[in-house]
Design an enzyme around this catalytic site. Structure first.
Site, PDB file in Angstrom:
ATOM      1  N   GLN A 261       0.840  -1.198   0.000  1.00  0.00           N
ATOM      2  CA  GLN A 261       0.000   0.000   0.000  1.00  0.00           C
ATOM      3  C   GLN A 261       0.873   1.245   0.000  1.00  0.00           C
ATOM      4  OE1 GLN A 261      -2.267   1.866   3.382  1.00  0.00           O
ATOM      5  NE2 GLN A 261      -4.017   0.972   2.304  1.00  0.00           N
TER       6      GLN A 261
ATOM      7  N   TYR B 167      -5.959  10.838   4.523  1.00  0.00           N
ATOM      8  CA  TYR B 167      -4.600  11.147   4.082  1.00  0.00           C
ATOM      9  C   TYR B 167      -4.642  12.049   2.842  1.00  0.00           C
ATOM     10  CZ  TYR B 167      -3.287   7.731   7.552  1.00  0.00           C
ATOM     11  OH  TYR B 167      -3.123   7.082   8.745  1.00  0.00           O
TER      12      TYR B 167
ATOM     13  N   CYS C 276      -3.106  -1.494  20.414  1.00  0.00           N
ATOM     14  CA  CYS C 276      -2.603  -1.115  19.086  1.00  0.00           C
ATOM     15  C   CYS C 276      -2.329   0.374  18.984  1.00  0.00           C
ATOM     16  CB  CYS C 276      -3.577  -1.572  17.998  1.00  0.00           C
ATOM     17  SG  CYS C 276      -5.286  -1.036  18.231  1.00  0.00           S
TER      18      CYS C 276
ATOM     19  N   ALA D   2      -7.670 -12.660  33.618  1.00  0.00           N
ATOM     20  CA  ALA D   2      -6.265 -12.941  33.919  1.00  0.00           C
ATOM     21  C   ALA D   2      -6.084 -14.396  34.337  1.00  0.00           C
ATOM     22  CB  ALA D   2      -5.761 -12.000  35.005  1.00  0.00           C
TER      23      ALA D   2
END
Length: 644
Positions: free
Chosen positions: A103, A175, A351, A395
């Site tokens: 990309q 963008y 992320c 957990a």
């Protein structure tokens, strides 16, 4: 369950692909600072290929040395020297049987580095980037546009030389190309502004430049936002016409997503937004073109992805964060083992918040190994131990599964239902991703050699059982109210609000942190309620929250009809309702049910201390160590269980 539609072979241009599942581009920030490929980058993409995906689209890659680089440690294809590293990566991915595409992108006004120069269609600034260093975009000159067009063409030729299977132009998500396409960011008055034909001119020129540089049989993809979701932005009608034009100019596939970074709830949809938010848009594009259409955006579950292909909604599905969470997503789905898939919970914590936003490489809440593939393997133990895991929340469940995989003899103590404080998510649409995680974690324990003991474990019991090691995963206790609550009041803790016991009437949620806000959303979706959130601070979500929740969750509360009152201190709860002090006056907010979302307090260390004093190896994980989020539960469980 079978997902046969997902695993029919597909074709883009001249390229055969083994299935309909694509890995969508996600920035990893694992490249070297000069844009060359690192071992970590290669390891990451090879691991994705090994997971059974059909086509991998690499992360956005800058095309020139001027202003196209958007983020730290972003890969480049701006120079001849970039080809070798990419060629290495391509060969490694091809060896897995997957196809791979590159990309190409120009950061435009979304240059997260914040450094000058920032180049865009106009001087329209995004305040997030501007705040970094005070730099605002410079409108591109016509000569600079010519140079960028040529740069895309040259970068595509380098991709061809590196033996990529196809190349993609990123024309979405806010963008540079989107800065031209959207009236929201394009105020030009020359041949690149104003009319749709002018605003789309740069993209058409880029496509033509690429087609002039590479052989016709080399497929070309364009990723578009169906809309940027701005009121004065890109209308879907223009996107449909744009896709027709792109096909006429030699584009072989449309990769349809949506949104831009200022509206992150659409671009990287969080847990409180619905799945497949852009489906409505790509389903308008598909009948208008004869080339394949890739559907993208929060397609985290195989049943959803399969239905999209089976129904003809799209020709391929593109998954990003879902394959950060589990690189074996495709292989497990193909085998019908969907409960083994570690699900993406769309939290944007690992992320983005704790990863890229901090200047680090990408991470993942539920997959501690992402971008560190091979570094932290789960290896068989050399010494089999008797290990007790105390607590069956996230957990404890993850720890028990890992310990079992390592070959230890594991007993999991939990007096209540497995799942802990995440059980509230079951049955709730707004928390469906967390519910999927609970189902996965419980499944992983129940299908391993783990003895589940339905009892509360005391230090005396554990010492008497002769355990070698103990994992303390008891969580953190709920914070108690510092105001009186009358006995006759119907009061319930937020973690106990469940879809299978819906609330009705007037519900007042006390506490406007993440727990209170998500509980309010869950109650609102039950129907038949009037929900009010009371928060003593001047705004919601003032703790250590994921910023995307802080920015966007209040909007979703408003859309759901939840009333919010900030600066409201609760003095008491009685039969009439909640007594609130605000602006030097006291009033009663009527309530049929009061929900307490007061957070948690630090856990006692007594159990761990007593066991350590007895010479037992003890590891404290999750909120028993420190109140935190799912990220903390999974990561502390993962790393502690490797040490036992």
């Amino acid at each position: 369950m079978s997902f046969d539609a997902l695993f029919r072979p597909g074709r883009i241009g001249t390229v055969d692909i083994r299935n309909r599942v694509l890995k969508s581009p996600n920035s990893t920030a694992t490249a070297n600072m000069d844009g060359t490929i690192s071992q970590r980058t290669v390891d990451h993409y090879r691991r994705l290929g090994e997971g059974g995906v059909g086509l991998i689209m690499t992360e956005y890659t800058y095309v020139d040395e001027d202003a196209s680089k958007a983020i730290h440690n972003q890969p480049g294809m701006s120079r001849h020297e970039h080809i070798a590293g990419w060629g290495w990566l391509v060969d490694e991915v091809h060896a897995t049987g997957a196809r791979i595409g590159l990309q190409l992108a120009h950061g435009g006004r979304q240059k997260f580095l914040g450094t000058a120069p920032i180049k865009s269609a106009s001087s329209s600034s995004w305040d997030y980037v501007e705040a970094i260093a005070g730099v605002i975009p410079e409108p591109l000159t016509v000569d600079e546009i010519d140079e960028i067009v040529a740069a895309f063409g040259a970068a595509a030729l380098r991709a061809y030389k590196a033996r990529f299977d196809l190349v993609e132009v990123h024309a979405g998500h806010g963008y540079m190309i989107t800065n031209f396409l959207s009236p929201h960011t394009n105020s030009r008055t020359d041949d690149y502004g104003g009319s749709f034909a002018n605003r789309s001119r740069i993209l058409i020129r880029i496509v033509d430049a690429i087609r002039a540089e590479v052989p016709r049989e080399f497929p070309l993809s364009v990723r578009v936002s169906v809309t940027d979701y701005e009121p004065d932005g890109i209308p879907i009608e223009e996107t449909v016409e744009l896709c027709r034009m792109l096909e006429a100019h030699g584009v072989d596939v449309i990769h349809a997503s949506g949104g831009h970074h200022d509206l992150m709830e659409w671009e990287v949809s969080p847990w409180f937004n619905g799945r497949a938010p852009h489906r409505w848009g790509w389903e308008k594009i598909k009948p208008a073109v004869s080339i394949p259409v890739i559907g993208s955006g929060s397609l985290v579950a195989p049943e959803l992805a399969n239905e999209i292909i089976e129904s003809g909604s799209a020709d391929f599905v593109s998954l990003g964060r879902a394959m950060l969470a589990d690189p074996d997503w495709a292989r497990k789905a193909q085998a019908g083992r969907q409960l083994e898939i570690t699900p993406c919970i769309r939290c944007n914590d690992g992320c983005l918040h704790r990863g890229l936003d901090k200047g680090r490489s990408v991470g993942c809440t539920v997959n501690p190994s992402v971008a560190e593939e091979g570094t932290f393997p789960i290896l068989p133990t050399h010494v089999v131990k008797r290990v007790a895991v105390v607590g069956g929340g996230p957990a404890g469940l993850r720890s028990a599964a890992i310990l079992s995989d390592r070959g230890h003899r594991v007993r999991l103590f939990e007096s209540d239902e497995l799942g802990g404080m995440l059980l509230h998510a079951r049955g709730s649409t707004v928390k469906q991703d967390i519910a999927a995680l609970v189902d996965h974690l419980v499944y992983e324990v129940e299908h391993r050699d783990v003895e589940v003991v339905r009892a509360r474990a005391t230090a005396a019991d554990l010492r008497a059982s002769g355990v070698d090691a103990v994992i303390v995963a008891t969580g953190a206790p709920l914070r108690e109210a510092d105001f009186p609550i009358a006995d006759e009041v119907n009061a319930v803790a937020a973690v106990h609000v469940r879809a299978d016991a819906p609330l009705h009437g007037r519900v007042v949620v006390i506490g406007g942190g993440l727990q209170g806000c998500e509980t309010a959303l869950r109650i609102a979706e039950m129907g038949g309620t009037e929900v009010t959130v009371l928060e003593q601070q001047d705004s919601l979500l003032t703790g250590d929250e994921v910023p995307y929740d802080v920015m966007k969750l209040p909007l979703f509360l408003d859309r759901a009809g939840v009333r919010v009152r900030t600066g409201a201190r609760v003095n008491a709860v009685n039969a009439d309702g909640v007594v609130v002090a605000q602006d030097d006056r006291e009033e009663v907010v009527a309530a049929d049910t009061v929900v307490l979302a007061l957070g948690r307090r630090p856990a006692s260390a007594d159990l761990a201390d007593e066991l350590r004093a007895a010479g037992i190896d003890v590891h404290v994980i999750g909120s028993a160590q420190r109140p935190g989020r799912v990220y903390d539960a999974i990561h502390t469980a993962f790393f502690a269980s490797r040490l036992v």
